[in-house]
Design a protein around this motif. Structure first.
Motif, PDB file in Angstrom:
ATOM      1  N   GLU A 240      -7.071   3.301  -7.950  1.00  0.00           N
ATOM      2  CA  GLU A 240      -7.708   1.995  -7.692  1.00  0.00           C
ATOM      3  C   GLU A 240      -6.761   1.038  -6.978  1.00  0.00           C
ATOM      4  OE1 GLU A 240      -7.823   3.625 -10.433  1.00  0.00           O
ATOM      5  OE2 GLU A 240      -9.945   4.002 -10.889  1.00  0.00           O
ATOM      6  N   GLU A 241      -5.437   1.115  -7.325  1.00  0.00           N
ATOM      7  CA  GLU A 241      -4.467   0.254  -6.657  1.00  0.00           C
ATOM      8  C   GLU A 241      -4.423   0.549  -5.160  1.00  0.00           C
ATOM      9  OE1 GLU A 241      -0.775   0.821  -8.560  1.00  0.00           O
ATOM     10  OE2 GLU A 241      -1.356  -0.123 -10.458  1.00  0.00           O
ATOM     11  N   LEU A 242      -4.515   1.826  -4.813  1.00  0.00           N
ATOM     12  CA  LEU A 242      -4.495   2.197  -3.400  1.00  0.00           C
ATOM     13  C   LEU A 242      -5.732   1.668  -2.678  1.00  0.00           C
ATOM     14  CD1 LEU A 242      -2.827   3.762  -1.349  1.00  0.00           C
ATOM     15  CD2 LEU A 242      -4.067   5.819  -1.968  1.00  0.00           C
ATOM     16  N   MET A 243      -6.902   1.745  -3.345  1.00  0.00           N
ATOM     17  CA  MET A 243      -8.127   1.232  -2.719  1.00  0.00           C
ATOM     18  C   MET A 243      -8.062  -0.277  -2.552  1.00  0.00           C
ATOM     19  SD  MET A 243     -11.202   3.560  -4.303  1.00  0.00           S
ATOM     20  CE  MET A 243     -10.727   3.423  -6.014  1.00  0.00           C
ATOM     21  N   VAL A 244      -7.560  -0.960  -3.565  1.00  0.00           N
ATOM     22  CA  VAL A 244      -7.453  -2.424  -3.489  1.00  0.00           C
ATOM     23  C   VAL A 244      -6.480  -2.831  -2.390  1.00  0.00           C
ATOM     24  CG1 VAL A 244      -6.688  -4.490  -4.734  1.00  0.00           C
ATOM     25  CG2 VAL A 244      -8.132  -2.805  -5.869  1.00  0.00           C
ATOM     26  N   CYS A 245      -5.372  -2.117  -2.272  1.00  0.00           N
ATOM     27  CA  CYS A 245      -4.397  -2.444  -1.227  1.00  0.00           C
ATOM     28  C   CYS A 245      -4.993  -2.256   0.165  1.00  0.00           C
ATOM     29  CB  CYS A 245      -3.149  -1.571  -1.386  1.00  0.00           C
ATOM     30  SG  CYS A 245      -2.164  -1.965  -2.855  1.00  0.00           S
ATOM     31  N   SER A 246      -5.739  -1.168   0.349  1.00  0.00           N
ATOM     32  CA  SER A 246      -6.348  -0.941   1.658  1.00  0.00           C
ATOM     33  C   SER A 246      -7.367  -2.028   1.992  1.00  0.00           C
ATOM     34  CB  SER A 246      -7.010   0.435   1.687  1.00  0.00           C
ATOM     35  OG  SER A 246      -8.032   0.508   0.696  1.00  0.00           O
ATOM     36  N   ARG A 247      -8.134  -2.440   0.994  1.00  0.00           N
ATOM     37  CA  ARG A 247      -9.098  -3.521   1.246  1.00  0.00           C
ATOM     38  C   ARG A 247      -8.385  -4.837   1.523  1.00  0.00           C
ATOM     39  NH1 ARG A 247     -13.029  -1.771  -3.753  1.00  0.00           N
ATOM     40  NH2 ARG A 247     -14.154  -0.108  -2.668  1.00  0.00           N
TER      41      ARG A 247
ATOM     42  N   VAL B 110     -10.482   4.425   1.574  1.00  0.00           N
ATOM     43  CA  VAL B 110     -11.209   4.289   0.303  1.00  0.00           C
ATOM     44  C   VAL B 110     -11.980   5.563  -0.018  1.00  0.00           C
ATOM     45  CG1 VAL B 110     -13.015   2.997  -0.876  1.00  0.00           C
ATOM     46  CG2 VAL B 110     -11.363   1.786   0.524  1.00  0.00           C
ATOM     47  N   ALA B 111     -12.647   6.134   1.010  1.00  0.00           N
ATOM     48  CA  ALA B 111     -13.431   7.350   0.771  1.00  0.00           C
ATOM     49  C   ALA B 111     -12.539   8.510   0.368  1.00  0.00           C
ATOM     50  CB  ALA B 111     -14.236   7.690   2.028  1.00  0.00           C
TER      51      ALA B 111
ATOM     52  N   ALA C  71     -12.597  10.450  -3.187  1.00  0.00           N
ATOM     53  CA  ALA C  71     -12.805  11.903  -3.234  1.00  0.00           C
ATOM     54  C   ALA C  71     -11.645  12.590  -3.938  1.00  0.00           C
ATOM     55  CB  ALA C  71     -12.964  12.430  -1.803  1.00  0.00           C
ATOM     56  N   GLY C  72     -10.414  12.158  -3.633  1.00  0.00           N
ATOM     57  CA  GLY C  72      -9.261  12.750  -4.321  1.00  0.00           C
ATOM     58  C   GLY C  72      -9.274  12.483  -5.807  1.00  0.00           C
ATOM     59  N   LYS C  73      -9.666  11.287  -6.167  1.00  0.00           N
ATOM     60  CA  LYS C  73      -9.738  10.963  -7.596  1.00  0.00           C
ATOM     61  C   LYS C  73     -10.752  11.850  -8.305  1.00  0.00           C
ATOM     62  CE  LYS C  73     -10.822   7.169 -10.721  1.00  0.00           C
ATOM     63  NZ  LYS C  73     -11.265   5.770 -10.836  1.00  0.00           N
TER      64      LYS C  73
ATOM     65  N   MET D 106       0.829  -1.210   0.000  1.00  0.00           N
ATOM     66  CA  MET D 106       0.000   0.000   0.000  1.00  0.00           C
ATOM     67  C   MET D 106       0.861   1.257   0.000  1.00  0.00           C
ATOM     68  SD  MET D 106      -2.965   1.244   2.621  1.00  0.00           S
ATOM     69  CE  MET D 106      -1.800   2.047   3.672  1.00  0.00           C
ATOM     70  N   VAL D 107       1.951   1.237   0.759  1.00  0.00           N
ATOM     71  CA  VAL D 107       2.834   2.407   0.767  1.00  0.00           C
ATOM     72  C   VAL D 107       3.456   2.602  -0.616  1.00  0.00           C
ATOM     73  CG1 VAL D 107       4.929   3.365   1.767  1.00  0.00           C
ATOM     74  CG2 VAL D 107       3.263   2.232   3.227  1.00  0.00           C
ATOM     75  N   ASP D 108       3.891   1.518  -1.245  1.00  0.00           N
ATOM     76  CA  ASP D 108       4.442   1.629  -2.603  1.00  0.00           C
ATOM     77  C   ASP D 108       3.410   2.181  -3.574  1.00  0.00           C
ATOM     78  OD1 ASP D 108       6.796   0.592  -1.650  1.00  0.00           O
ATOM     79  OD2 ASP D 108       6.318  -1.484  -2.225  1.00  0.00           O
ATOM     80  N   ALA D 109       2.143   1.716  -3.463  1.00  0.00           N
ATOM     81  CA  ALA D 109       1.089   2.211  -4.351  1.00  0.00           C
ATOM     82  C   ALA D 109       0.827   3.689  -4.108  1.00  0.00           C
ATOM     83  CB  ALA D 109      -0.191   1.394  -4.142  1.00  0.00           C
ATOM     84  N   ALA D 110       0.835   4.115  -2.839  1.00  0.00           N
ATOM     85  CA  ALA D 110       0.619   5.528  -2.533  1.00  0.00           C
ATOM     86  C   ALA D 110       1.757   6.389  -3.091  1.00  0.00           C
ATOM     87  CB  ALA D 110       0.503   5.719  -1.016  1.00  0.00           C
ATOM     88  N   ASP D 111       2.979   5.881  -2.968  1.00  0.00           N
ATOM     89  CA  ASP D 111       4.113   6.622  -3.517  1.00  0.00           C
ATOM     90  C   ASP D 111       3.977   6.811  -5.016  1.00  0.00           C
ATOM     91  OD1 ASP D 111       6.467   7.937  -3.759  1.00  0.00           O
ATOM     92  OD2 ASP D 111       7.762   6.240  -3.239  1.00  0.00           O
ATOM     93  N   LEU D 112       3.574   5.735  -5.723  1.00  0.00           N
ATOM     94  CA  LEU D 112       3.390   5.841  -7.173  1.00  0.00           C
ATOM     95  C   LEU D 112       2.251   6.789  -7.525  1.00  0.00           C
ATOM     96  CD1 LEU D 112       3.839   2.094  -8.235  1.00  0.00           C
ATOM     97  CD2 LEU D 112       5.459   3.965  -8.561  1.00  0.00           C
ATOM     98  N   VAL D 113       1.187   6.791  -6.738  1.00  0.00           N
ATOM     99  CA  VAL D 113       0.064   7.694  -7.010  1.00  0.00           C
ATOM    100  C   VAL D 113       0.503   9.143  -6.869  1.00  0.00           C
ATOM    101  CG1 VAL D 113      -2.163   8.477  -6.113  1.00  0.00           C
ATOM    102  CG2 VAL D 113      -1.743   6.051  -6.460  1.00  0.00           C
ATOM    103  N   PHE D 114       1.285   9.435  -5.833  1.00  0.00           N
ATOM    104  CA  PHE D 114       1.723  10.821  -5.643  1.00  0.00           C
ATOM    105  C   PHE D 114       2.723  11.254  -6.704  1.00  0.00           C
ATOM    106  CE2 PHE D 114       0.853  10.045  -0.897  1.00  0.00           C
ATOM    107  CZ  PHE D 114      -0.491  10.252  -1.131  1.00  0.00           C
TER     108      PHE D 114
END
Length: 1039
Positions: free
Chosen positions: A903-910, A952-953, A957-959, A888-896
Motif C-alpha cells: 500500500e505504501e508503494l501505491m500511495v507513493c506512486s499516486r 498501482v496495477a 497484482a503482485g500483492k 517511492m524508491v525507499d518504499a519499493a526497497d522495503l517491500v522487496f
C-alpha cells in the motif's frame, strides 16, 4: 390521502354499482346524474390506472368536460379518494398528470374544490420523497409542483389555470404598483423553478442513449411534460415583460438578484426545450418553441421590442381508435341475449317457413282433408315441442343467468380479496422498507450514541478535573474574599477610630484656641487693671505728696485732711484686694491650659500609633496580594508545563510564526514587569501595576509554552525535542522569576536575564522552523528555480539508478513468483521515472518559452522576481516531485526486503502523480494555449498518469500473487463456537471501523495542516495580515 381510501384497490366502475341500487322512481334528473357519474367514474378509472402507459387523451378530455358540466371537481375527488395513490407510484404519477390537466383546462372551481386536499398532497409528496428509485422522486416533485401551482393561483386569482393572459391583464394583475410587480416576479421564479425541476428529473430518470420516447414506459413519463412546456412558455414570457417593467422603475443594482436568477432559469429552459424538440414522441403531439441564442438585455429598454413571445403549437389531433365510443358490460350482455333470441327465431323460420300462408307444401286441394289433418297434427306436435323447448330454453337461460350472477359475485369477492391481499402485500412491503429505514436509523443512532457516550465520558472526566480545579479555586477565592472582608472591616474600624481621634483633636484644638483667647483677654484685663491701679497709685502718691506738702504747709487744716486720708486709704485697700483676686484667677487659667496641653500631647501620640498600625496593616495586605498573585501565576506556568506533552494537544498543531509572535509578546511583557517593579520599589503604596503585569506575564508564558508544544507536532523529531527542552527550561526560569517577584525581600534582586536568554533560545529555534520559502529574497528566486529543477532531475536519475540496482539484486537473489512480481513492479517504476524525466524536460522547455515571451527587456531573474508567486509554485511542485520519487524508491526497497507494505508503494506512486499534476498546473498557468511545448507537456503528463496506473496495477497484482488466502474450515466447530467466533468477528469489525474513522480524521488533520504549511510557504498568510489561530487559541476564539 386517507388511509381507508388509499387501502382500496382500483375496481372497474365502483360508483355505478352503488348508484344502481337507487330507486327507479328518482326522476329524470337523478337518472341523468347517475349516468353522468357513471361515465365520469369509467373515464377517471381508465385514465388513472396501474398500467405504465401514457394517459389517453379521450379519457382526460371526458374528465375535463365533466368538471365544466358539474362546475366543480366533486365527482373527480370522490373517485380519486378510492384509489390507492400511496401504494402505487405509477397510479400516483398518472393522477398528477390528470389533475394538472384539470387545473389548466378544467372549470375554475376545480381549484376551490381541490384546496382542501392541499395538505394531503404535501404529505403524499414527503412520503414518495423517501424512495430514490422509479417513480418515487418523480411523484414527490410533481406533487410539490401541483401544490405550488395551487398556491400561486390562490394568491393571484387574476391568472387563469392555463396562464393565458394579455399584456393589459398582466398590468392589471400588478395593480400598477412596483412592489406588486416585484413580488409577482419572485413568485413566478419559484413557480418556474418547480416546473424546471420536474423537467430535469424526468430527463435524468430516462436512458437517453435509447429511443425511450417510442416505448410505453417512456411515453408514460414524458406525457406530463406537455403541460409543463405550456406553463413554462407563458411563465418565461411574463417574467421577461415584468423584468423590463421593473428595470424601468427601479435601479439596476436592486434587481441584480432577479437578473442572476433569470439567467440561470433561461439556460435550463433553453436546454430542456432543445432536448425535448429532438424527441420523436413530442414531434407529433406538440411544436416546441426555441428560445433566442442570447437572453434579453434588461439594462437596455429598447430590447423589449426585440423580445418574441414563445408560442407552443398543438396540432389538430386526427381521429384514432381511442375516440371510439366505449360499450358497457351490461349493454354487451343485452346485445348478446337479443342476438341469441334472433338467432333461434331465424333458424325456426328457415326450417318451417316464415308463415303458414306462404307454405309451399300446402296440398289442401290435392290430398284432401286427410293430408290436412296430418299436417295440423304435425304442426300441433311441433308447436308443443317448440313450447317445451322454449320452456327448457328459458330454464336454461335462467339457470345460466343465475350462474353468471353467482360467478360475477364470486369474481367480485375474489377481486376484493385479491385487492386486499395486494394491499396487504404492499403494506407489508412498505412496512418492511420502513422497518429497514428505521433499523438503519437505529444503527446510525446507536453508533452516534456510542460516539456520544465516549465523548461524554471524556467530557465527564474533563468536567471532573475542571470541577476539582474549580472547587480549589473557589476555596482559595472564598479565603481571599474572607480575608479581604476582614481587612475591609478592620480598615473601616481603624478609619472610624482615626476619624474620632481627628474629631477629638479638632475639638481640643478648638478648646485650646478658646482658652488661649480667654487667657489673652484675662491677661489684657489684668494688665489694664494693673495699669489703672498703678496710675491710681501714682496719682495717689502725687496727691499724698501734695497732701503731705499741704499738711506741712497747712497744719491748721489737719483734722479735715485726716478724714479725707482715711477715705483714700480704704479705697487703696479695696483695690489691692481686687488685684489679688485677679492674680488668683490668672493662676487657675494657667493650670487649665497646662492640663489641656497634656491631653493634646496624649491625643497626638495615640493618633501617631493608629497611623503606624494602619501602615503595617496595609503593608501586610500588599504582601499577601503579591504572594497570592505570584502563587497563582506559578500555578498557571506549572499547568502549562504539565500539559507540555499532553496527548490531547495532538490535534492542535501550531506554526512557528505564531510561536515567534507569542515570544515577542512575552519580551514586551517582561519589560512592563520591570517597569512596574521599579515603580513599586519607589512608591510601595501602589501594587496594582505590578500585580497586573505578573498576571499578564503568567498568561503569556503559559500560552507560549503550549504554543511551543503544538509547534513540535509540525516538525521532525530532533527539532521537536530541542524545542521541548527549551520550553521546559523556559518554564523553570519563569517560575524562578515569579517566585522572586512574589516576595518583598527578593523583589529588589529579581533578575529576568535568564528568562530572556531562554526566550532568545526559543526564538532562534522558531526562526529555524519557519518555512524556508519565506526567507528567500525575490532576487534569488530565479536561481532557486533552476536549482530545484536540477535537483529534481538529479533525484529522478538517482531513483532510476536505485531501481536498476534493486532489479539486478532481485534477479540475483530471488526466484519464482517473487522474482516475477519484483520485475513487474520495478519495470513499472522504471517506466514511471522515465515518464517523469520526460515531463521535467517538457516543463523546462515550457518555462523557458514563458520567460522569453513574458520578460521583454528584463532579465529572467527579474521576470521570476516579478512573478514571485508563480515562481514559488514551481519551486514547491519541483520539490514535491523529487521528494516523492525518493520516498517511492525507499518504499519499493522495503517491500522487496519484506519489511514494507504494498500500500505504501501505491500511495507513493499516486503522490508522485499528484505532484506532477501540480508541476503541470504551475507550468501551464502562464503558457500560451496554442504552444507546442504546452501540448508536449500535457502529453507527458498523460504519460505519467498512465505509468502511475501501471505501478498501482502491478503492485496490486503482485500483492494478490504473494499473499495467500487463508482457508476457512468451519466443519469441526460447534454451534456455540461458531456463535462465539461470529461475536469476535463483529467486535473486530467494530474495532476496525473505529480505527478506520480515527485514521480518516487523522488524514483530514494532516491534509489541513499540509495546506496551512503550503500556504505559509507560498505567502498566503501575508495577504490575511495575521497568523492563523491554532490549538487552544482557536478554541478560546471560538468560545
Amino acid at each position: 390521502m386517507d388511509r381507508v381510501a388509499s387501502s382500496m384497490k382500483q375496481v372497474p366502475n365502483p360508483l355505478p354499482k352503488v348508484l344502481s341500487r337507487r330507486g327507479a322512481s328518482a326522476g329524470p334528473e337523478a337518472a341523468e346524474r347517475e349516468s353522468f357519474e357513471r361515465s365520469q367514474t369509467v373515464s377517471i378509472n381508465k385514465a388513472i390506472n396501474t398500467q405504465e402507459v401514457a394517459v389517453k387523451e379521450k379519457h382526460a378530455r371526458t374528465c375535463i368536460l365533466g368538471t365544466h358540466h358539474e362546475k366543480g371537481a366533486q365527482t373527480f375527488w370522490s373517485v380519486v379518494n378510492r384509489l390507492p395513490l400511496s401504494s402505487n407510484a405509477v397510479l400516483c404519477w398518472k393522477f398528477c398528470h390528470v389533475f394538472h390537466k384539470l387545473l389548466r383546462d378544467g372549470h375554475p372551481n376545480v381549484l376551490k374544490d381541490s384546496l382542501r386536499y392541499k395538505n394531503e398532497l404535501s404529505d403524499m409528496s414527503r412520503m414518495w420523497g423517501h424512495l430514490s428509485e422509479g417513480y418515487g422522486q418523480l411523484c414527490s416533485i410533481y406533487l410539490r409542483l401541483l401544490r405550488t401551482k395551487m398556491e400561486y393561483h390562490t394568491k393571484n386569482p387574476r391568472f387563469p389555470g392555463n396562464l393565458q393572459m394579455s399584456d393589459r391583464q398582466l398590468d392589471e394583475a400588478g395593480e400598477s404598483d412596483v412592489n406588486n410587480f416585484f413580488q409577482l416576479t419572485v413568485e413566478m421564479f419559484d413557480y418556474l423553478e418547480c416546473e424546471l425541476n420536474l423537467f430535469q428529473t424526468v430527463f435524468s430518470s430516462l436512458d437517453m442513449s435509447r429511443s425511450v420516447s417510442v416505448t410505453t414506459a417512456g411515453q408514460c413519463r414524458l406525457a406530463p411534460l406537455i403541460q409543463v412546456i405550456l406553463d413554462c412558455s407563458h411563465l418565461y414570457d411574463y417574467t421577461v415583460k415584468l423584468l423590463f417593467k421593473l428595470h424601468s422603475c427601479l435601479p439596476a443594482d436592486t434587481l441584480q438578484g432577479h437578473r442572476d436568477r433569470f439567467m440561470e432559469q433561461f439556460k435550463k429552459l433553453k436546454d430542456l426545450f432543445y432536448r425535448s424538440s429532438n424527441l420523436q414522441y413530442f414531434k407529433r403531439l406538440i411544436q416546441i418553441p426555441q428560445l433566442p441564442e442570447n437572453p434579453p438585455n434588461f439594462l437596455r429598454a429598447s430590447a423589449l421590442s426585440e423580445h418574441i413571445s414563445p408560442v407552443v403549437v398543438i396540432p389538430v389531433e386526427a381521429s384514432s381508435p381511442d375516440s371510439e365510443p366505449v360499450l358497457e358490460k351490461d349493454d354487451l350482455m343485452e346485445m348478446d341475449a337479443t342476438s341469441q333470441q334472433n338467432f333461434f327465431d331465424n333458424k325456426f323460420d328457415d326450417i318451417f317457413g316464415s308463415s303458414f300462408s306462404s307454405d309451399p307444401f300446402n296440398f289442401n286441394n290435392q290430398n284432401g282433408m286427410r293430408g290436412r289433418e296430418k299436417k295440423d297434427t304435425l304442426i300441433d306436435h311441433l308447436y308443443r315441442e317448440i313450447d317445451g323447448l322454449k320452456k327448457e330454453l328459458e330454464n336454461v337461460k335462467a339457470e345460466k343467468h343465475l350462474a353468471v350472477l353467482q360467478l360475477k359475485g364470486r369474481i367480485s369477492e375474489l377481486e376484493a380479496e385479491l385487492a386486499e391481499q395486494r394491499h396487504l402485500r404492499q403494506q407489508a412491503a412498505d412496512e418492511s422498507e420502513f422497518l429497514r429505514a428505521e433499523l438503519d436509523e437505529l444503527n446510525k443512532k446507536r453508533e452516534d450514541t456510542e460516539k456520544a457516550q465516549r465523548s461524554l465520558t471524556e467530557i465527564e472526566k474533563k468536567a471532573q478535573t475542571n470541577e476539582q480545579r474549580y472547587s480549589k479555586l473557589k476555596e482559595k477565592y472564598t479565603e481571599l474574599v474572607q480575608n479581604h472582608a476582614d481587612l475591609l472591616r478592620k480598615n473601616a474600624e481603624v478609619a472610624k477610630q482615626v476619624t474620632v481621634m481627628r474629631q477629638a483633636q479638632a475639638d481640643l484644638q478648638r478648646e485650646k484656641k478658646e482658652l488661649e483667647d480667654t487667657f489673652h483677654r484675662a491677661n489684657e484685663q489684668a494688665q489694664r487693671k494693673t495699669q489703672e491701679q498703678t496710675e491710681v497709685l501714682e496719682t495717689l502718691k502725687q496727691e499724698l505728696a501734695i497732701s503731705k506738702h499741704e499738711f506741712q504747709v497747712l497744719q491748721g487744716t489737719l483734722e479735715t485732711s485726716a478724714q479725707s486720708e482715711a477715705k483714700w486709704t480704704l479705697q487703696v485697700e479695696g483695690l489691692e484686694r481686687e488685684r489679688a483676686s485677679l492674680a488668683q484667677i490668672a493662676s487657675e487659667r494657667c493650670e487649665e491650659i497646662s492640663s489641656l496641653r497634656g491631653r493634646l500631647e496624649q491625643t497626638q501620640s495615640e493618633l501617631t500609633m493608629a497611623q503606624e498600625s494602619m501602615h503595617q496593616i496595609a503593608k501586610g495586605q500588599r504582601k499577601s496580594f503579591l504572594l497570592q498573585t505570584g502563587q497563582e501565576a506559578e500555578k498557571m506556568v506549572q499547568d502549562a508545563l504539565s500539559q507540555l506533552e499532553d496527548p490531547v494537544l495532538i490535534s492542535c498543531a501550531g506554526s512557528a510564526d505564531h510561536l515567534l509572535f507569542k515570544t515577542n509578546s512575552v519580551v514586551k511583557c517582561i519589560a512592563q514587569v520591570e517597569d512596574a517593579r521599579s515603580q513599586y520599589l519607589q512608591s510601595p503604596d501602589d501594587v496594582s501595576g505590578l500585580l497586573r503585569s505578573m498576571t499578564l506575564l503568567a498568561h503569556l508564558v503559559s500560552d507560549s509554552i503550549l504554543q511551543g508544544s503544538t509547534t513540535c507536532l509540525t516538525t521532525s523529531l530532533e527539532p521537536a525535542e530541542t524545542l521541548t527542552e527549551a520550553c521546559k527550561e523556559y518554564g523553570k526560569e519563569a517560575l524562578l522569576y515569579l517566585s522572586a517577584l512574589k516576595e518583598e525581600e527578593s523583589l529588589q534582586h529579581a533578575d529576568s536575564a535568564a528568562l530572556r536568554s531562554c526566550l532568545s533560545k526559543i526564538t532562534d529555534i522558531g526562526q529555524e522552523l519557519r518555512p524556508r520559502g519565506l526567507d528567500i529574497r525575490q532576487e534569488e528566486l530565479g536561481d532557486l528555480v533552476d536549482k530545484e529543477m536540477a535537483a529534481t532531475s538529479a533525484a529522478i536519475e538517482t531513483a532510476t539508478a536505485r531501481i536498476e540496482e534493486m532489479l539486478h539484486r532481485s534477479r540475483a537473489g530471488d526466484t519464482g513468483v517473487k522474482l516475477e512480481v519484483n520485475e513487474r513492479i520495478l519495470g513499472s517504476c522504471t517506466s514511471l521515472m522515465q515518464a517523469i524525466q520526460i515531463l521535467i524536460l517538457a516543463s523546462k522547455d515550457l518555462q523557458k518559452e514563458i520567460v522569453e515571451s513574458g520578460r521583454g527587456a528584463a532579465s529572467p531573474k527579474e521576470f521570476y522576481a516579478k512573478n514571485s508567486r508563480w515562481t514559488e509554485g514551481l519551486i514547491s511542485a519541483s520539490k514535491a516531485v523529487g521528494w516523492g520519487a525518493t520516498v517511492m524508491v525507499d518504499a519499493a526497497d522495503l517491500v522487496f526486503q519484506g519489511k514494507g507494505k504494498f500500500e505504501e508503494l501505491m500511495v507513493c506512486s499516486r503522490e508522485i502523480a499528484a505532484s506532477t499534476a501540480q508541476l503541470v498546473a504551475a507550468s501551464k498557468v502562464k503558457a500560451d494555449k496554442d504552444s507546442a511545448n504546452l501540448a508536449r507537456l500535457q502529453q507527458a503528463s498523460r504519460g505519467v498518469n498512465q505509468a502511475t496506473a501501471e505501478v498501482v496495477a502491478s503492485t496490486m497484482a503482485g500483492k494478490s500473487q504473494i499473499e495467500e488466502t487463508e482457508s476457512m474450515d468451519f466443519s469441526s466447530l460447534t454451534l456455540t463456537q461458531i456463535k462465539r467466533q461470529e461475536m469476535d468477528s463483529q467486535v473486530k469489525v467494530l474495532e476496525l471501523e473505529n480505527q478506520l474513522e480515527k485514521e480518516r480524521q487523522k488524514l483530514g488533520y494532516l491534509r489541513k495542516k499540509h495546506y496551512e504549511l503550503a500556504g505559509v510557504a507560498e505567502g498566503w498568510e501575508e495577504e490575511s495580515g495575521a497568523p492563523p489561530l491554532t490549538g487552544p487559541e482557536a478554541a478560546a476564539e471560538k468560545d
